[in-house]
Motif scaffolding. Structure first.
Motif, PDB file in Angstrom:
ATOM      1  N   ASP A   1      -0.389  53.417 -23.667  1.00  0.00           N
ATOM      2  CA  ASP A   1       0.092  52.664 -22.354  1.00  0.00           C
ATOM      3  C   ASP A   1      -0.365  51.245 -22.187  1.00  0.00           C
ATOM      4  N   GLU A   2      -1.732  51.095 -22.624  1.00  0.00           N
ATOM      5  CA  GLU A   2      -2.220  49.641 -22.266  1.00  0.00           C
ATOM      6  C   GLU A   2      -1.503  48.650 -22.900  1.00  0.00           C
ATOM      7  N   GLU A   3      -1.107  48.826 -24.261  1.00  0.00           N
ATOM      8  CA  GLU A   3      -0.280  47.891 -24.945  1.00  0.00           C
ATOM      9  C   GLU A   3       0.994  47.857 -24.606  1.00  0.00           C
ATOM     10  N   PHE A   4       1.602  48.883 -24.025  1.00  0.00           N
ATOM     11  CA  PHE A   4       3.013  48.985 -23.310  1.00  0.00           C
ATOM     12  C   PHE A   4       2.939  48.082 -22.130  1.00  0.00           C
ATOM     13  N   VAL A   5       1.971  48.081 -21.272  1.00  0.00           N
ATOM     14  CA  VAL A   5       1.892  47.561 -20.116  1.00  0.00           C
ATOM     15  C   VAL A   5       1.573  45.992 -20.163  1.00  0.00           C
ATOM     16  N   GLN A   6       1.013  45.733 -21.375  1.00  0.00           N
ATOM     17  CA  GLN A   6       0.882  44.078 -21.809  1.00  0.00           C
ATOM     18  C   GLN A   6       2.270  43.619 -22.373  1.00  0.00           C
ATOM     19  N   LEU A   7       2.688  44.349 -22.873  1.00  0.00           N
ATOM     20  CA  LEU A   7       4.217  44.062 -23.399  1.00  0.00           C
ATOM     21  C   LEU A   7       5.225  43.703 -22.261  1.00  0.00           C
TER      22      LEU A   7
ATOM     23  N   LEU B   1       0.435  33.890  -8.165  1.00  0.00           N
ATOM     24  CA  LEU B   1       0.807  35.485  -8.012  1.00  0.00           C
ATOM     25  C   LEU B   1       2.089  35.858  -7.161  1.00  0.00           C
ATOM     26  N   ALA B   2       2.287  34.833  -6.262  1.00  0.00           N
ATOM     27  CA  ALA B   2       3.656  35.067  -5.642  1.00  0.00           C
ATOM     28  C   ALA B   2       4.706  34.784  -6.565  1.00  0.00           C
ATOM     29  N   ARG B   3       4.747  33.730  -7.619  1.00  0.00           N
ATOM     30  CA  ARG B   3       5.749  33.628  -8.444  1.00  0.00           C
ATOM     31  C   ARG B   3       5.818  34.980  -9.374  1.00  0.00           C
ATOM     32  N   ARG B   4       4.738  35.483  -9.801  1.00  0.00           N
ATOM     33  CA  ARG B   4       4.450  36.610 -10.755  1.00  0.00           C
ATOM     34  C   ARG B   4       5.119  37.876  -9.907  1.00  0.00           C
ATOM     35  N   GLU B   5       4.683  37.991  -8.510  1.00  0.00           N
ATOM     36  CA  GLU B   5       5.298  38.977  -7.811  1.00  0.00           C
ATOM     37  C   GLU B   5       6.887  39.101  -7.906  1.00  0.00           C
ATOM     38  N   HIS B   6       7.480  37.842  -7.632  1.00  0.00           N
ATOM     39  CA  HIS B   6       8.857  37.598  -7.734  1.00  0.00           C
ATOM     40  C   HIS B   6       9.366  38.137  -8.833  1.00  0.00           C
ATOM     41  N   LEU B   7       8.834  37.702 -10.048  1.00  0.00           N
ATOM     42  CA  LEU B   7       9.352  38.220 -11.360  1.00  0.00           C
ATOM     43  C   LEU B   7       9.141  39.655 -11.602  1.00  0.00           C
ATOM     44  N   VAL B   8       8.145  40.236 -11.105  1.00  0.00           N
ATOM     45  CA  VAL B   8       8.043  41.735 -11.359  1.00  0.00           C
ATOM     46  C   VAL B   8       9.101  42.232 -10.525  1.00  0.00           C
ATOM     47  N   ARG B   9       9.226  42.131  -9.125  1.00  0.00           N
ATOM     48  CA  ARG B   9      10.135  42.450  -8.345  1.00  0.00           C
ATOM     49  C   ARG B   9      11.679  42.512  -8.916  1.00  0.00           C
ATOM     50  N   THR B  10      12.068  41.113  -9.637  1.00  0.00           N
ATOM     51  CA  THR B  10      13.377  41.077 -10.017  1.00  0.00           C
ATOM     52  C   THR B  10      13.448  42.148 -11.083  1.00  0.00           C
ATOM     53  N   ARG B  11      12.288  42.028 -12.159  1.00  0.00           N
ATOM     54  CA  ARG B  11      12.717  43.273 -13.003  1.00  0.00           C
ATOM     55  C   ARG B  11      12.842  44.808 -12.349  1.00  0.00           C
TER      56      ARG B  11
ATOM     57  N   VAL C   1      13.446  54.388 -22.552  1.00  0.00           N
ATOM     58  CA  VAL C   1      12.303  53.478 -22.293  1.00  0.00           C
ATOM     59  C   VAL C   1      12.070  53.247 -20.607  1.00  0.00           C
ATOM     60  N   LEU C   2      13.320  53.107 -19.995  1.00  0.00           N
ATOM     61  CA  LEU C   2      13.554  52.860 -18.760  1.00  0.00           C
ATOM     62  C   LEU C   2      12.631  53.309 -17.931  1.00  0.00           C
ATOM     63  N   ARG C   3      12.247  54.368 -17.795  1.00  0.00           N
ATOM     64  CA  ARG C   3      11.343  55.208 -16.707  1.00  0.00           C
ATOM     65  C   ARG C   3       9.666  54.542 -17.067  1.00  0.00           C
ATOM     66  N   ARG C   4       9.635  54.559 -18.281  1.00  0.00           N
ATOM     67  CA  ARG C   4       8.318  54.125 -18.610  1.00  0.00           C
ATOM     68  C   ARG C   4       8.131  52.666 -18.284  1.00  0.00           C
ATOM     69  N   TRP C   5       9.289  51.850 -18.499  1.00  0.00           N
ATOM     70  CA  TRP C   5       9.328  50.220 -18.127  1.00  0.00           C
ATOM     71  C   TRP C   5       8.946  50.314 -16.579  1.00  0.00           C
ATOM     72  N   ASP C   6       9.787  51.024 -16.013  1.00  0.00           N
ATOM     73  CA  ASP C   6       9.800  50.977 -14.482  1.00  0.00           C
ATOM     74  C   ASP C   6       8.282  51.541 -14.052  1.00  0.00           C
ATOM     75  N   ASP C   7       7.802  52.193 -14.494  1.00  0.00           N
ATOM     76  CA  ASP C   7       6.284  52.796 -14.254  1.00  0.00           C
ATOM     77  C   ASP C   7       5.461  51.542 -14.405  1.00  0.00           C
ATOM     78  N   ALA C   8       5.494  51.087 -15.542  1.00  0.00           N
ATOM     79  CA  ALA C   8       4.553  49.944 -15.893  1.00  0.00           C
ATOM     80  C   ALA C   8       4.826  48.498 -15.100  1.00  0.00           C
ATOM     81  N   LEU C   9       5.957  48.528 -14.549  1.00  0.00           N
ATOM     82  CA  LEU C   9       6.517  47.198 -13.707  1.00  0.00           C
ATOM     83  C   LEU C   9       5.632  47.501 -12.247  1.00  0.00           C
ATOM     84  N   LYS C  10       5.757  48.820 -11.834  1.00  0.00           N
ATOM     85  CA  LYS C  10       4.962  49.093 -10.597  1.00  0.00           C
ATOM     86  C   LYS C  10       3.551  49.204 -10.661  1.00  0.00           C
TER      87      LYS C  10
END
Length: 169
Positions: free
Chosen positions: A22-28, A87-97, A50-59
């Protein structure tokens, strides 16, 4: 990172990504939001398995980013302003994903629904064909009984209320 079609992923890479702790996945996933992973790995994150796990990591990442934003909100020191912008730029990138995961889930659902309807139609056709063959076998095996039943049904049909004068009035 351009949106990646589901057909673009390599099954070996998908299996490697799925096997990550999990930790490595979140870092990825975090690295992918910054577009610093190779295209096969980015595509593997978009694979249906992998889609659900990706979504969980993004959240999870979004929650961390929002916590960081809360800490520097309202602080006017130059370092805090720089941190808040980062952090605002990073938030935008995560929300885009996250929006991309929603789109991919919706598309996957549409594929499942379409395939289900195709399978239902195919099954219905097979049942009809099998039913027709069974009926024909019964007719061939019992022709007299079939003629009697057919004559009886014709008599019942001709004497139905729709054909009578009373019905027309």
């Amino acid at each position: 990172m351009r949106p990646t079609a589901a057909e673009d992923y390599d099954e070996q890479e998908v299996n490697r990504v799925r096997a990550l702790p999990d930790e490595e996945f979140v870092q990825l996933v975090f690295a992918e939001t910054r577009s610093v992973v190779d295209p096969p790995t980015a595509a593997a994150l978009r694979a249906p398995s992998v889609l659900r796990r990706w979504d969980d990591a993004l959240k999870l990442i979004l929650g961390t980013v929002q916590s960081g934003l809360d800490k520097v909100r309202g602080v006017q020191e130059p370092q805090a302003v720089e941190q808040r912008n980062k952090l605002a730029r990073r938030e935008h990138l995560v929300r885009t994903r996250l929006m991309e995961t929603k789109r991919l889930k919706r598309e996957q659902h549409e594929v499942w629904v379409y395939e289900g309807k195709v399978n239902q139609e195919r099954n219905k056709q097979q049942r009809n064909t099998a039913g027709d063959a069974a009926i024909q076998r019964l007719i061939d095996a019992h022709p007299e009984e079939y003629r009697k039943l057919l004559d009886e049904e014709r008599r019942n049909w001709k004497s139905s209320p729709a054909d009578s004068a009373e019905w027309a009035e």
